[in-house]
Scaffold this motif. Structure first.
Motif, PDB file in Angstrom:
ATOM      1  N   GLU A  24       0.830  -1.199   0.000  1.00 17.84           N
ATOM      2  CA  GLU A  24       0.000   0.000   0.000  1.00 17.84           C
ATOM      3  C   GLU A  24       0.874   1.263   0.000  1.00 17.84           C
ATOM      4  OE1 GLU A  24      -2.887   1.042  -0.606  1.00 17.84           O
ATOM      5  OE2 GLU A  24      -2.705   3.065   0.255  1.00 17.84           O
ATOM      6  N   SER A 255      -2.317   5.839   4.765  1.00 19.68           N
ATOM      7  CA  SER A 255      -3.154   4.739   4.269  1.00 19.68           C
ATOM      8  C   SER A 255      -2.551   3.357   4.492  1.00 19.68           C
ATOM      9  CB  SER A 255      -3.457   4.935   2.779  1.00 19.68           C
ATOM     10  OG  SER A 255      -2.264   4.828   2.043  1.00 19.68           O
ATOM     11  N   THR A 258      -2.411  -0.050   9.902  1.00 21.66           N
ATOM     12  CA  THR A 258      -3.535  -0.639  10.636  1.00 21.66           C
ATOM     13  C   THR A 258      -3.067  -0.876  12.068  1.00 21.66           C
ATOM     14  OG1 THR A 258      -4.169  -1.833   8.637  1.00 21.66           O
ATOM     15  CG2 THR A 258      -5.206  -2.552  10.677  1.00 21.66           C
ATOM     16  N   HIS A 297     -12.665   4.589  10.689  1.00 21.05           N
ATOM     17  CA  HIS A 297     -12.720   3.472   9.746  1.00 21.05           C
ATOM     18  C   HIS A 297     -12.095   2.277  10.453  1.00 21.05           C
ATOM     19  CE1 HIS A 297     -14.048   5.995   6.528  1.00 21.05           C
ATOM     20  NE2 HIS A 297     -13.031   6.811   6.677  1.00 21.05           N
ATOM     21  N   MET A 298     -12.883   1.243  10.669  1.00 19.31           N
ATOM     22  CA  MET A 298     -12.400   0.110  11.467  1.00 19.31           C
ATOM     23  C   MET A 298     -13.231  -1.132  11.172  1.00 19.31           C
ATOM     24  SD  MET A 298     -14.087   1.165  15.145  1.00 19.31           S
ATOM     25  CE  MET A 298     -13.813  -0.421  15.913  1.00 19.31           C
ATOM     26  N   ALA A 341      -9.551  -3.770  14.245  1.00 18.76           N
ATOM     27  CA  ALA A 341      -8.525  -3.259  13.337  1.00 18.76           C
ATOM     28  C   ALA A 341      -8.905  -1.837  12.948  1.00 18.76           C
ATOM     29  CB  ALA A 341      -8.443  -4.143  12.094  1.00 18.76           C
ATOM     30  N   GLU A 343      -8.123   1.393  10.757  1.00 20.72           N
ATOM     31  CA  GLU A 343      -7.452   1.611   9.474  1.00 20.72           C
ATOM     32  C   GLU A 343      -6.939   3.040   9.325  1.00 20.72           C
ATOM     33  OE1 GLU A 343     -10.747   0.282   7.211  1.00 20.72           O
ATOM     34  OE2 GLU A 343     -10.442  -1.748   7.965  1.00 20.72           O
ATOM     35  N   ASN A 344      -6.114   3.214   8.285  1.00 18.01           N
ATOM     36  CA  ASN A 344      -5.584   4.546   7.950  1.00 18.01           C
ATOM     37  C   ASN A 344      -4.723   5.116   9.072  1.00 18.01           C
ATOM     38  OD1 ASN A 344      -6.133   5.269   5.415  1.00 18.01           O
ATOM     39  ND2 ASN A 344      -7.709   6.767   5.873  1.00 18.01           N
TER      40      ASN A 344
END
Ligand SMILES: Cc1ncc(COP(=O)(O)O)c(C=O)c1O
Length: 390
Positions: A24, A255, A258, A297-298, A341, A343-344
């Motif tokens: 990523e 990005s 995690t 965001h998870m 988890a 994210e970002n």
């Protein structure tokens, strides 16, 4: 990263963990390069996440370094001096002298004050070498030089001591408005024109922080392709010929990250469900987060099929009622051992925390290569020695 891979990592390596996905990271840098005009080169501000520095070495022309500690990281990783931008509001004389003496290959030093200007001039005089510098223009805070001071530095410059290559400007992070970027670049162009007219100074380099935003919460909406297209149009319309470098932290690093944390306990108090996790707010700090009022965001692992869910307050392991990562998160059949988890979380999230509170360990750091191989690049670090009197 896919749920199965995250579950495998949580099972094999444990939690709490920061995971940085190298595939990523590379895709992100490729995205930025392909969505910005070719004349723009990138500089990674390593404060965002030092663990990515070595991984970026082959694809990043510059690294912005803001402290002796950040320099030691780059030195240890073998980052070439030419790529180093020695920056920061507090430059100690001993550190700058060490660099000037030992590292004639340093790419450029930034100047944030008259004091720093004099220090660099003195170091140049002592070493008999001309030092390459950028003058940092203030955006109206404690950073950089006021415009009249910057102009005076150019008017008075002794080119045998300092080679003033150009200007550095960074006004802040999370800039989602193309109009704001245009206003800033217009002002910089006007200044560069004035410097040429008034002092015959040619600005060869403009090092600019566009503060590209990262989005952490559900409901945030941002059309990044449109942002980049609007921004590119502005850059293509600039009349200045300076080399353009964009200093980026968040925009490069966010990005790929995690953060994994596991449920270690659960309870229902006065009608509200609480899950205690092995991490917490000391490991995970979001820009703009206020007391878990927003939903990051998870995902929960293992993933749940759609169906009946109960709401859970996800609380960390600190002795403060503020240690809430998420409020009222719906999960069906929550169990001790489930993993969340987030994210970002590749930039800043993991270094802005109150790491020493409760003398808890800093999490381990894992890099995941493109072929799925996991590398541990930091063990969990005990912090209790720092809180023990010697
Ligand atoms: C001088 C400078 N350049 C670049 C950056 C990186 O900013 P961002 O993470 O918004 O890209 C920072 C962040 O504080 C900074 O202080």
């Amino acid at each position: 990263m896919r749920a199965e891979k995250l579950m495998e990592i949580a099972r094999d390596w444990g939690t709490p963990s920061y995971i940085f996905d190298m595939g990523e990271l590379k895709r992100r840098v490729a995205y930025l390069k392909s969505h910005l005009p070719e004349r723009v080169q990138l500089c990674y501000a390593i404060k965002a996440n030092a663990f990515l520095t070595g991984e970026l070495n082959n694809i990043m022309p510059r690294f912005e370094i803001c402290s002796p500690g950040e320099y030691r990281i780059c030195e240890t990783l073998g980052i070439p001096g030419e790529k180093m931008v020695i920056s920061g509001v507090y430059k100690t004389p001993s550190f700058i002298r060490e660099l000037v003496e030992r590292r004639p290959d340093i790419g450029v030093y930034t100047v944030e004050s008259e004091e720093q200007l004099h220090l660099l001039q003195a170091c140049a005089r002592e070493s008999g070498r001309t030092l390459p510098v950028l003058l940092r223009l203030t955006s109206g805070n404690q950073f950089g030089l006021d415009k009249p001071v910057l102009k005076q530095a150019i008017a008075d410059n002794d080119p045998a001591l300092l080679d003033i290559r150009g200007i550095q400007f960074f006004s802040g992070t999370q800039k989602a408005s193309v109009k704001k970027l245009k206003r800033e670049l217009d002002k910089l162009e006007t200044l560069i024109d004035e410097l040429e007219q008034d002092y015959g100074f040619v600005c060869r380099e403009l090092e600019y922080g566009p503060g590209l935003p990262a989005f952490y919460f559900e409901g945030d909406s941002f059309d990044e392709d449109a942002h980049m297209a609007g921004f590119s149009e502005i850059i293509n319309n600039l009349h200045i010929k300076s080399e353009l470098t964009f200093e980026l932290g968040r925009g490069i690093a966010a990005s790929c990250g995690t953060y994994l944390t596991s449920v270690v306990d659960k309870k229902t108090n006065k009608g509200l469900n609480y899950a205690i996790v092995d991490g917490g707010m000391h490991h995970l700090v979001y820009f703009g987060q206020s007391m878990a009022m927003r939903l990051p965001h998870m995902q929960v692992l293992p993933p749940r099929a759609a169906g009946e869910a109960e709401d859970w307050n996800l609380c960390g392991a600190l002795c403060t009622a503020n240690d809430i990562l998420v409020k009222q998160y719906p999960v069906s059949g929550l169990q001790v051992g489930d993993v969340f988890a987030f994210e970002n979380t590749g930039a800043y999230c993991m270094i802005e925390g109150i790491s020493l509170f409760l003398s808890r360990d800093l999490p381990q750091v894992l890099l995941v290569d493109e072929d799925g191989t996991v590398r541990k690049v930091r063990e969990a670090v005990p912090t209790y020695p720092l809180n023990t009197p010697q």
